[in-house]
Design a protein around this motif. Structure first.
Motif, short mmCIF file in Angstrom:
data_model
loop_
_atom_site.label_atom_id
_atom_site.label_comp_id
_atom_site.label_asym_id
_atom_site.label_seq_id
_atom_site.Cartn_x
_atom_site.Cartn_y
_atom_site.Cartn_z
N LEU A 177 172.59 91.72 25.60
CA LEU A 177 171.22 91.78 26.13
C LEU A 177 170.94 90.63 27.09
O LEU A 177 170.34 90.83 28.16
CB LEU A 177 170.21 91.78 24.98
N PHE A 178 171.38 89.42 26.74
CA PHE A 178 171.19 88.29 27.64
C PHE A 178 171.98 88.48 28.93
O PHE A 178 171.49 88.14 30.01
CB PHE A 178 171.60 86.97 26.97
N GLU A 179 173.17 89.03 28.85
CA GLU A 179 173.96 89.29 30.07
C GLU A 179 173.28 90.33 30.94
O GLU A 179 173.24 90.21 32.17
CB GLU A 179 175.38 89.72 29.70
N LYS A 180 172.70 91.35 30.31
CA LYS A 180 171.98 92.36 31.08
C LYS A 180 170.75 91.75 31.76
O LYS A 180 170.48 92.04 32.94
CB LYS A 180 171.58 93.52 30.17
N LEU A 181 170.03 90.92 31.03
CA LEU A 181 168.88 90.25 31.62
C LEU A 181 169.30 89.37 32.79
O LEU A 181 168.68 89.39 33.85
CB LEU A 181 168.16 89.39 30.56
N ARG A 182 170.38 88.62 32.62
CA ARG A 182 170.91 87.78 33.70
C ARG A 182 171.22 88.62 34.93
O ARG A 182 170.89 88.26 36.06
CB ARG A 182 172.17 87.07 33.23
N ASP A 183 171.86 89.77 34.74
CA ASP A 183 172.27 90.62 35.85
C ASP A 183 171.08 91.30 36.53
O ASP A 183 171.10 91.54 37.74
CB ASP A 183 173.28 91.66 35.38
N GLU A 184 170.05 91.62 35.77
CA GLU A 184 168.88 92.33 36.31
C GLU A 184 167.83 91.42 36.92
O GLU A 184 167.14 91.79 37.85
CB GLU A 184 168.21 93.17 35.20
N SER A 185 167.72 90.21 36.39
CA SER A 185 166.63 89.31 36.77
C SER A 185 166.89 88.65 38.12
O SER A 185 168.00 88.27 38.45
CB SER A 185 166.44 88.24 35.70
N LYS A 186 165.81 88.48 38.88
CA LYS A 186 165.86 87.74 40.15
C LYS A 186 165.35 86.31 39.95
O LYS A 186 165.31 85.53 40.88
CB LYS A 186 164.99 88.43 41.20
N PHE A 187 164.95 85.98 38.73
CA PHE A 187 164.39 84.66 38.42
C PHE A 187 165.46 83.58 38.51
O PHE A 187 166.55 83.72 37.98
CB PHE A 187 163.78 84.66 37.01
N ASN A 188 165.12 82.49 39.21
CA ASN A 188 165.99 81.33 39.29
C ASN A 188 165.11 80.10 39.02
O ASN A 188 164.28 79.77 39.85
CB ASN A 188 166.66 81.22 40.66
N PRO A 189 165.28 79.45 37.88
CA PRO A 189 164.39 78.33 37.54
C PRO A 189 164.52 77.14 38.49
O PRO A 189 163.65 76.28 38.53
CB PRO A 189 164.83 77.95 36.12
N ARG A 190 165.58 77.09 39.25
CA ARG A 190 165.79 75.98 40.18
C ARG A 190 165.16 76.23 41.54
O ARG A 190 165.19 75.36 42.41
CB ARG A 190 167.29 75.68 40.32
N ASP A 191 164.55 77.40 41.74
CA ASP A 191 163.88 77.71 43.01
C ASP A 191 162.44 77.23 43.03
O ASP A 191 161.75 77.41 44.03
CB ASP A 191 163.89 79.23 43.26
N GLY A 192 161.94 76.68 41.95
CA GLY A 192 160.55 76.25 41.87
C GLY A 192 159.67 77.40 41.46
O GLY A 192 160.11 78.36 40.85
N GLU A 193 158.42 77.32 41.82
CA GLU A 193 157.46 78.36 41.43
C GLU A 193 157.71 79.53 42.29
O GLU A 193 157.25 80.35 42.76
CB GLU A 193 156.03 77.82 41.54
#
Length: 104
Positions: free
Chosen positions: A88-104
């Motif tokens: 599930l975490f791998e699927k979330l990683r592959d689907e998500s566009k979120f990058n915590p290092r990009d800021g808000e």
């Protein structure tokens, strides 16, 4: 303890922080249920008004008889994962566009 105010930490799972949740918090008066807003962040503080230490004479700043309880959110990641959780975490990683290092 900070004057009449108290602080505590509430540990949350990543999905509770992302989706929002209700969680128990122990206060001087017993347990209360706190609503965690969706998108909760580690270090974010929630204020429980009047759940701190009593003030002398029942007055004081803001006219309240007690200080406040501040609940600091802390997101905790599981140390070990089941195979299903890992998938599930791998699927979330592959689907998500979120990058915590990009800021808000």
């Amino acid at each position: 303890v900070d004057g009449h105010d108290l602080s505590t930490t509430l540990k949350l799972s990543p999905w509770e922080a992302a989706l929002g949740a209700k969680a128990p918090v122990t206060t001087l008066d017993g347990e209360v249920t706190v609503t965690i807003p969706a998108g909760g962040q580690s270090g974010q503080r929630l204020r429980l008004k009047g759940k701190g230490l009593p003030r002398k004479g029942g007055g004081g700043e803001g006219g309240g008889a007690r200080g406040d309880l501040y609940v600091e959110l802390r997101i905790v990641v599981p140390k070990t994962l089941s195979e299903a959780e890992r998938e599930l975490f791998e699927k979330l990683r592959d689907e998500s566009k979120f990058n915590p290092r990009d800021g808000e």
